[in-house]
Motif scaffolding. Structure first.
Motif, PDB file in Angstrom:
ATOM      1  N   ASP A 453       0.560  -1.159   0.221  1.00  0.00           N
ATOM      2  CA  ASP A 453      -0.150   0.116  -0.022  1.00  0.00           C
ATOM      3  C   ASP A 453       0.731   1.339  -0.165  1.00  0.00           C
ATOM      4  O   ASP A 453       0.664   2.119  -0.570  1.00  0.00           O
ATOM      5  N   CYS A 454       1.801   1.227   0.505  1.00  0.00           N
ATOM      6  CA  CYS A 454       2.825   2.525   0.827  1.00  0.00           C
ATOM      7  C   CYS A 454       3.986   2.530   0.100  1.00  0.00           C
ATOM      8  O   CYS A 454       4.897   3.630   0.157  1.00  0.00           O
ATOM      9  N   GLY A 455       4.303   1.512  -0.590  1.00  0.00           N
ATOM     10  CA  GLY A 455       5.337   1.446  -1.571  1.00  0.00           C
ATOM     11  C   GLY A 455       6.522   0.965  -0.831  1.00  0.00           C
ATOM     12  O   GLY A 455       6.597   0.248   0.246  1.00  0.00           O
ATOM     13  N   ILE A 456       7.739   1.534  -1.024  1.00  0.00           N
ATOM     14  CA  ILE A 456       9.216   1.497  -0.491  1.00  0.00           C
ATOM     15  C   ILE A 456       9.258   2.321   0.802  1.00  0.00           C
ATOM     16  O   ILE A 456       9.103   3.626   0.587  1.00  0.00           O
ATOM     17  N   VAL A 457       9.309   2.015   2.092  1.00  0.00           N
ATOM     18  CA  VAL A 457       9.439   2.581   3.231  1.00  0.00           C
ATOM     19  C   VAL A 457      10.717   2.335   4.048  1.00  0.00           C
ATOM     20  O   VAL A 457      11.061   1.171   3.994  1.00  0.00           O
ATOM     21  N   PRO A 458      11.577   3.219   4.445  1.00  0.00           N
ATOM     22  CA  PRO A 458      12.773   3.080   5.191  1.00  0.00           C
ATOM     23  C   PRO A 458      12.314   2.554   6.565  1.00  0.00           C
ATOM     24  O   PRO A 458      11.542   2.636   7.037  1.00  0.00           O
ATOM     25  N   VAL A 459      13.506   1.583   7.106  1.00  0.00           N
ATOM     26  CA  VAL A 459      13.236   1.207   8.415  1.00  0.00           C
ATOM     27  C   VAL A 459      13.487   2.262   9.311  1.00  0.00           C
ATOM     28  O   VAL A 459      14.569   2.914   8.992  1.00  0.00           O
ATOM     29  N   PRO A 460      12.746   2.637  10.268  1.00  0.00           N
ATOM     30  CA  PRO A 460      13.139   3.639  11.140  1.00  0.00           C
ATOM     31  C   PRO A 460      14.304   3.264  11.804  1.00  0.00           C
ATOM     32  O   PRO A 460      14.590   2.260  12.318  1.00  0.00           O
ATOM     33  N   LYS A 461      15.174   4.440  12.153  1.00  0.00           N
ATOM     34  CA  LYS A 461      16.522   4.147  12.792  1.00  0.00           C
ATOM     35  C   LYS A 461      16.280   3.609  14.088  1.00  0.00           C
ATOM     36  O   LYS A 461      17.335   2.931  14.456  1.00  0.00           O
ATOM     37  N   GLU A 462      15.343   3.709  14.945  1.00  0.00           N
ATOM     38  CA  GLU A 462      14.960   3.318  16.305  1.00  0.00           C
ATOM     39  C   GLU A 462      14.952   1.738  16.089  1.00  0.00           C
ATOM     40  O   GLU A 462      15.086   1.180  17.043  1.00  0.00           O
ATOM     41  N   ASP A 463      14.613   1.161  15.012  1.00  0.00           N
ATOM     42  CA  ASP A 463      14.454  -0.484  14.566  1.00  0.00           C
ATOM     43  C   ASP A 463      15.700  -0.851  14.173  1.00  0.00           C
ATOM     44  O   ASP A 463      15.691  -2.157  13.970  1.00  0.00           O
ATOM     45  N   LEU A 464      16.764  -0.111  13.924  1.00  0.00           N
ATOM     46  CA  LEU A 464      18.025  -0.682  13.642  1.00  0.00           C
ATOM     47  C   LEU A 464      18.616  -1.293  14.526  1.00  0.00           C
ATOM     48  O   LEU A 464      18.386  -0.950  15.931  1.00  0.00           O
ATOM     49  N   PRO A 465      19.741  -2.381  14.463  1.00  0.00           N
ATOM     50  CA  PRO A 465      20.078  -3.000  13.228  1.00  0.00           C
ATOM     51  C   PRO A 465      18.877  -3.864  12.680  1.00  0.00           C
ATOM     52  O   PRO A 465      18.121  -4.654  13.426  1.00  0.00           O
ATOM     53  N   VAL A 466      19.097  -4.066  11.257  1.00  0.00           N
ATOM     54  CA  VAL A 466      18.153  -4.967  10.771  1.00  0.00           C
ATOM     55  C   VAL A 466      19.204  -6.117  10.833  1.00  0.00           C
ATOM     56  O   VAL A 466      20.249  -6.191   9.876  1.00  0.00           O
ATOM     57  N   ARG A 467      19.175  -7.307  11.640  1.00  0.00           N
ATOM     58  CA  ARG A 467      20.117  -8.190  11.623  1.00  0.00           C
ATOM     59  C   ARG A 467      19.744  -9.417  10.897  1.00  0.00           C
ATOM     60  O   ARG A 467      18.807  -9.647  10.474  1.00  0.00           O
ATOM     61  N   LEU A 468      20.895  -9.730  10.161  1.00  0.00           N
ATOM     62  CA  LEU A 468      20.729 -11.076   9.494  1.00  0.00           C
ATOM     63  C   LEU A 468      20.395 -12.139  10.491  1.00  0.00           C
ATOM     64  O   LEU A 468      20.839 -12.436  11.675  1.00  0.00           O
ATOM     65  N   PRO A 469      19.351 -13.122   9.826  1.00  0.00           N
ATOM     66  CA  PRO A 469      18.903 -14.392  10.737  1.00  0.00           C
ATOM     67  C   PRO A 469      19.894 -15.563  10.809  1.00  0.00           C
ATOM     68  O   PRO A 469      20.798 -15.501   9.863  1.00  0.00           O
ATOM     69  N   ASP A 470      20.236 -16.122  11.948  1.00  0.00           N
ATOM     70  CA  ASP A 470      21.179 -17.150  12.176  1.00  0.00           C
ATOM     71  C   ASP A 470      20.853 -18.448  11.437  1.00  0.00           C
ATOM     72  O   ASP A 470      21.295 -19.266  10.830  1.00  0.00           O
ATOM     73  N   ASP A 471      19.483 -18.618  11.447  1.00  0.00           N
ATOM     74  CA  ASP A 471      18.815 -19.908  10.969  1.00  0.00           C
ATOM     75  C   ASP A 471      18.498 -19.966   9.437  1.00  0.00           C
ATOM     76  O   ASP A 471      17.351 -19.740   8.940  1.00  0.00           O
ATOM     77  N   VAL A 472      19.791 -20.177   8.550  1.00  0.00           N
ATOM     78  CA  VAL A 472      19.416 -20.185   7.187  1.00  0.00           C
ATOM     79  C   VAL A 472      20.118 -21.308   6.794  1.00  0.00           C
ATOM     80  O   VAL A 472      20.835 -22.024   7.302  1.00  0.00           O
ATOM     81  N   SER A 473      19.570 -21.550   5.496  1.00  0.00           N
ATOM     82  CA  SER A 473      19.964 -22.999   4.818  1.00  0.00           C
ATOM     83  C   SER A 473      20.728 -22.603   3.577  1.00  0.00           C
ATOM     84  O   SER A 473      20.268 -21.925   2.899  1.00  0.00           O
ATOM     85  N   PHE A 474      21.648 -23.352   3.351  1.00  0.00           N
ATOM     86  CA  PHE A 474      22.746 -22.987   2.177  1.00  0.00           C
ATOM     87  C   PHE A 474      22.393 -24.456   1.192  1.00  0.00           C
ATOM     88  O   PHE A 474      23.487 -24.887   0.493  1.00  0.00           O
ATOM     89  N   ASP A 475      21.264 -25.360   1.203  1.00  0.00           N
ATOM     90  CA  ASP A 475      21.081 -26.431   0.644  1.00  0.00           C
ATOM     91  C   ASP A 475      20.823 -26.424  -0.804  1.00  0.00           C
ATOM     92  O   ASP A 475      21.050 -27.375  -1.300  1.00  0.00           O
ATOM     93  N   ARG A 476      20.581 -25.157  -1.130  1.00  0.00           N
ATOM     94  CA  ARG A 476      20.421 -25.054  -2.593  1.00  0.00           C
ATOM     95  C   ARG A 476      20.820 -23.457  -3.075  1.00  0.00           C
ATOM     96  O   ARG A 476      20.764 -22.752  -2.215  1.00  0.00           O
TER      97      ARG A 476
END
Length: 871
Positions: A453-476
């Motif tokens: 609805d709003c298009g592209i919206v920046p992450v509010p600075k107070e919500d930073l950091p956007v952390r990488l998740p640890d539980d990822v799979s590299f099976d493909r």
């Protein structure tokens, strides 16, 4: 009694511990001394370093230790450029998380660097994959976005269908992905860009102010930015050949003077007119698709066979509506440059000539060398691209290129097509905006949210950091963030509705484009502490490989300006001085069955004057290959541990800087390392044997008498070595230290207990020698300092001052010419007057022989320069 050999295995760890406990190399923010910032391009933690990697760190360390001794508050930090595809590849191959692989490698490489005795401020260490670092990078991204320096647009990319990721041009080899080997496709993808082009003119003009950069690097930067002054020309399509709704083609050219040599137009495969024509021409559509599958870098297109497709469309010449030219789609025209369309002038451009000859198009010579005969001048197989005189160009004939440029521009600026000028002067830049989107996990997440609805919206600075998740799979293949069950799903911060995170991560060039600023305040809450970064930057001396001369340096220069625009610092340029070091090279070895062998697996022998190599394990003959940059792929690497185990870190440091100028390659050989180690032992013997005689003696220079033979060479070396280090002429500094050791050997070995002047001069000379070797061989310097009872640590000591009266020779050597040809030299007192010089010259044997008993016609004395005897 024989002197005990110096043992680096015992000495080096001891002094490293002493420096660490004293926290000698930690740069204080509140230190009143003048600052000096020396930095080497930080490493990627790929596994283990080899001795070749450490050459630039050693160079930086010499500068850091010298500047510290000269009274500067030195910042010499170290960190890790830790994001990127290699970690993801390792994750897939070894079933290990990229984070684990990366931090394990950092731990190993940190220990290796510490073994080299580098005076690094480890309290400021960080890796770009640390959340604390990429959190601040996300802050910068949002600040740049608010300032209008970030944009999102659709762009053509190289797409690897197997690895399912965008590839840089350099990762496309012969049209295939560098890792998967799959045929690369060209796709249109929405990408995030930094608007580096906003600073094109500033980045270019500021190059002239980078006085302490190598000229070759400045030239490479200028060429990459690529400013050109030319003319934008609109060419009318003939009505009967134009696709519906199309009426013209706009071309940018830097050579409008050659317009009468035009024989065809060429469009990039992505040009709007090419795409439109392909909609009704299946053969053209197939040609365009074929072009998409070839290499897409400028270099690949330069070497590829030039191919074109005649669209059937024709254009009218701007100066002659009866003259029409065919319009081709060609594989060598890039949409990214100019307008994506060119007019081909075969006589003035080799690429255009090859194309014209291939497709039977006319070649009209329009520029000839001055003095050539226009009646006979022609172009067949080789284009003439230099300046000259115009011919076959109607009203331009006889003009120079510059005159013709101005005349064409003047006429086309006043001519009109559909009510607008046909021509317009234009400044163009080769530089394009920096696409930073990468479809991979192990990178800094882009802090943006996509809301339906709003298009592209920046992450509010107070919500930073956007952390990488640890539980990822590299099976493909593909980006694990795209298929993570929860990470990408988020609430829109604007409307509160369901939205999705951006799953692209940032190009790793972003990580390395501001790390030098973070080192100035690595624990600041924001990206920088403005006061601290303004105090430390720009980097006084930056050291790294020539391979980073364009992109890394250009991106860092852009980032500094963008950080200035967003209030994070107050300067324009990140690096005041730049030095690009040569590589460490080594022979390569290959077994009979084609295996690359490491130097440690090979024994090199000299038999009957011939060098030959055998594999130690099998005794079979090995082929000795060329000297090449140390690399894991060819296994011609030597580990620091091997060298330190055998000879010590100081030997490695000394040899790497002694054998050739620092901007040239140095060949690593066992014989060279052994020679350097012999010099280490020689210095140790010299100091150890002199120590008893100079113990308890107050150092004092001797300006006269026999003791002056000790003081003079020491003070001359002190002056010269300091100047050499300032110029980064490390090999020359080392040569002077060799000379000093040679000159001190005799006087120090003959010291007597009763000669107080000689002992005082010797004490000072030994102290000077220790200070001179300290930047290069810091562990040996500390051991020698302790041996003579010196106070404190050499690493914390002040650089000595030379006595100006001891560095000027009382004698000079004047070349002597006879009838203008040098025949010999005259050594004479520096203050000798002209009469004394003439008398001394005429007394020389070779002058008397040349004169044959006759008087000279004239003796010309150029004071303190040269003497010429005219017979």
């Amino acid at each position: 009694m024989a002197t005990e050999r110096y043992n680096p295995r015992v000495s080096e760890p001891r002094w490293q511990k002493a420096w660490e406990e004293a926290r000698l190399f930690e740069a204080a923010q509140d230190d009143a001394r003048p600052t000096y910032y020396v930095l080497e391009m930080f490493p990627y933690p790929s596994g283990r370093i080899h001795i070749g990697h450490t050459r630039n760190y050693t160079m930086g360390d010499v500068v850091a230790r010298y500047k510290r001794a000269k009274g500067f508050n030195v910042l010499h930090p170290m960190g890790w450029d830790a994001f990127g595809m290699p970690a993801e590849n390792a994750a897939m191959q070894n079933k290990v998380h990229p984070r684990e692989w990366t931090y394990q490698n950092i731990s190993v490489m940190r220990d290796q660097l510490k073994m080299m005795g580098l005076s690094l401020d480890w309290s400021r260490e960080f890796a770009t994959c640390d959340v604390e670092y990429y959190h601040r990078q996300q802050m910068l991204f949002l600040d740049f976005y608010e300032k209008g320096l970030v944009t999102r647009k659709t762009s053509k990319v190289n797409w690897d269908p197997v690895d399912q990721t965008v590839l840089a041009n350099e990762q496309v080899i012969d049209g295939r992905g560098w890792r998967s080997g799959a045929e690369v496709e060209q796709r249109e993808l929405a990408q995030w860009f930094f608007k580096i082009t906003d600073y094109s003119e500033e980045l270019l003009s500021a190059i002239d102010g980078l006085k302490d950069w190598p000229e070759k690097v400045r030239l490479m930067q200028r060429n990459w930015i690529g400013r050109s002054e030319g003319l934008s020309i609109r060419w009318a399509l003939t009505e009967e050949t134009a696709p519906a709704g199309e009426s013209e083609i706009e071309v940018y050219t830097t050579r409008p003077d050659t317009i009468f040599g035009a024989s065809f137009m060429a469009l990039a495969i992505d040009h709007p007119l090419a795409k439109k024509a392909a909609q009704t021409n299946a053969a053209l559509a197939a040609f365009i698709e074929e072009c998409r599958r070839i290499g897409t870098s400028a270099a690949a297109l330069e070497t590829a066979e030039k191919k074109g497709f005649d669209t059937g469309i024709r254009v009218r010449h701007p100066f002659d509506p009866e003259w029409t030219l065919p319009v081709y789609v060609a594989n060598f025209v890039l949409m990214e440059y100019g307008t994506g369309a060119i007019f081909g002038c075969p006589s003035g451009d080799q690429r255009d000539l090859d194309f014209a000859n291939k497709y039977g198009l006319p070649v009209i010579p329009v520029v000839m060398p001055e003095g050539a005969d226009p009646a006979t001048f022609q172009i067949t197989e080789e284009a003439y691209g230099d300046d000259g005189i115009m011919l076959n160009s109607r009203f331009l004939d006889g003009m120079t290129n510059a005159q013709a440029f101005e005349e064409v521009a003047r006429r086309l600026e006043t001519a009109t097509l559909a009510g607008r000028p046909v021509g317009a002067r234009k400044v163009n830049f080769r530089l394009r905006d920096w696409g930073i989107s990468r479809q991979r996990y192990w990178g800094c997440p882009i802090p943006m949210i996509h809301c339906p609805d709003c298009g592209i919206v920046p992450v509010p600075k107070e919500d930073l950091p956007v952390r990488l998740p640890d539980d990822v799979s590299f099976d493909r293949p593909g980006n694990p963030l795209d298929r993570h069950p929860t990470w990408r799903h988020v609430t829109c911060p604007k409307c509160g509705g369901a939205a999705q995170r951006e799953t692209d991560t940032m190009d790793t060039f972003v990580d390395s484009s501001w790390y030098f600023a973070r080192f100035a305040s690595p624990h600041a809450e924001g990206p920088t502490d403005r006061e601290a970064v303004n105090r430390w930057l720009p980097v006084d001396q930056y050291i790294g490989g020539i391979e980073h001369a364009i992109l890394h340096l250009l991106y860092s220069r852009f980032f500094t300006r963008a950080m200035r625009a967003t209030g994070h610092l107050d300067l324009d340029e990140p690096f005041k001085g730049l030095f690009t070091q040569g590589m460490v090279v080594h022979e390569t070895y290959r077994s009979a069955d084609g295996r690359w062998l490491a130097p440690s697996e090979v024994r090199v022998e000299n038999a009957d004057g011939q060098r030959k190599a055998v594999e130690i394990a099998t005794g079979e003959t090995v082929t000795i290959g060329a000297l090449e940059k140390m690399s894991k792929s060819k296994r011609n690497t030597v580990s620091p541990e091997e060298i330190i185990d055998s000879f010590g870190a100081d030997t490695a440091r000394w040899f790497m800087l002694s054998d050739s100028p620092p901007d040239r390659d140095v060949e690593w050989t066992d014989d060279g390392a052994a020679g350097a180690h012999r010099f280490v032992q020689r210095v140790w013997r010299l100091v150890s044997e002199a120590a008893p005689a100079i113990a308890g003696t107050v150092p004092q220079a001797a300006k006269t008498g026999a003791a002056a033979a000790i003081s003079k060479p020491a003070h001359k070396a002190l002056k010269a070595v300091g100047e050499d280090i300032e110029r980064l002429a490390f090999n020359r500094a080392i040569a002077r230290i060799h000379e000093l050791v040679n000159e001190l050997q005799g006087p120090l070995s003959g010291l007597g207990a009763g000669d107080d002047a000689a002992r005082a001069a010797a004490r000072q000379a030994v102290e000077i020698l220790i200070h001179l070797i300290a930047p290069f061989m810091p562990h040996l310097a500390e051991e020698c300092w302790a041996k003579i009872g010196g106070e404190g640590l050499v690493a914390a000591s002040r650089w000595p001052d030379f006595d100006p009266g001891l560095v000027v020779d009382n004698e000079i050597v004047l070349p002597v010419q006879i009838n203008g040809k040098k025949r010999g030299d005259l050594t004479i007192a520096r203050d000798a007057d002209q009469a004394a010089v003439e008398e001394a010259v005429l007394g020389l044997d070779f002058v008397q022989k040349a004169l044959g008993g006759a008087a000279p016609r004239k003796v010309i004395v150029v004071p303190q320069r040269i003497v010429n005897v005219v017979a």
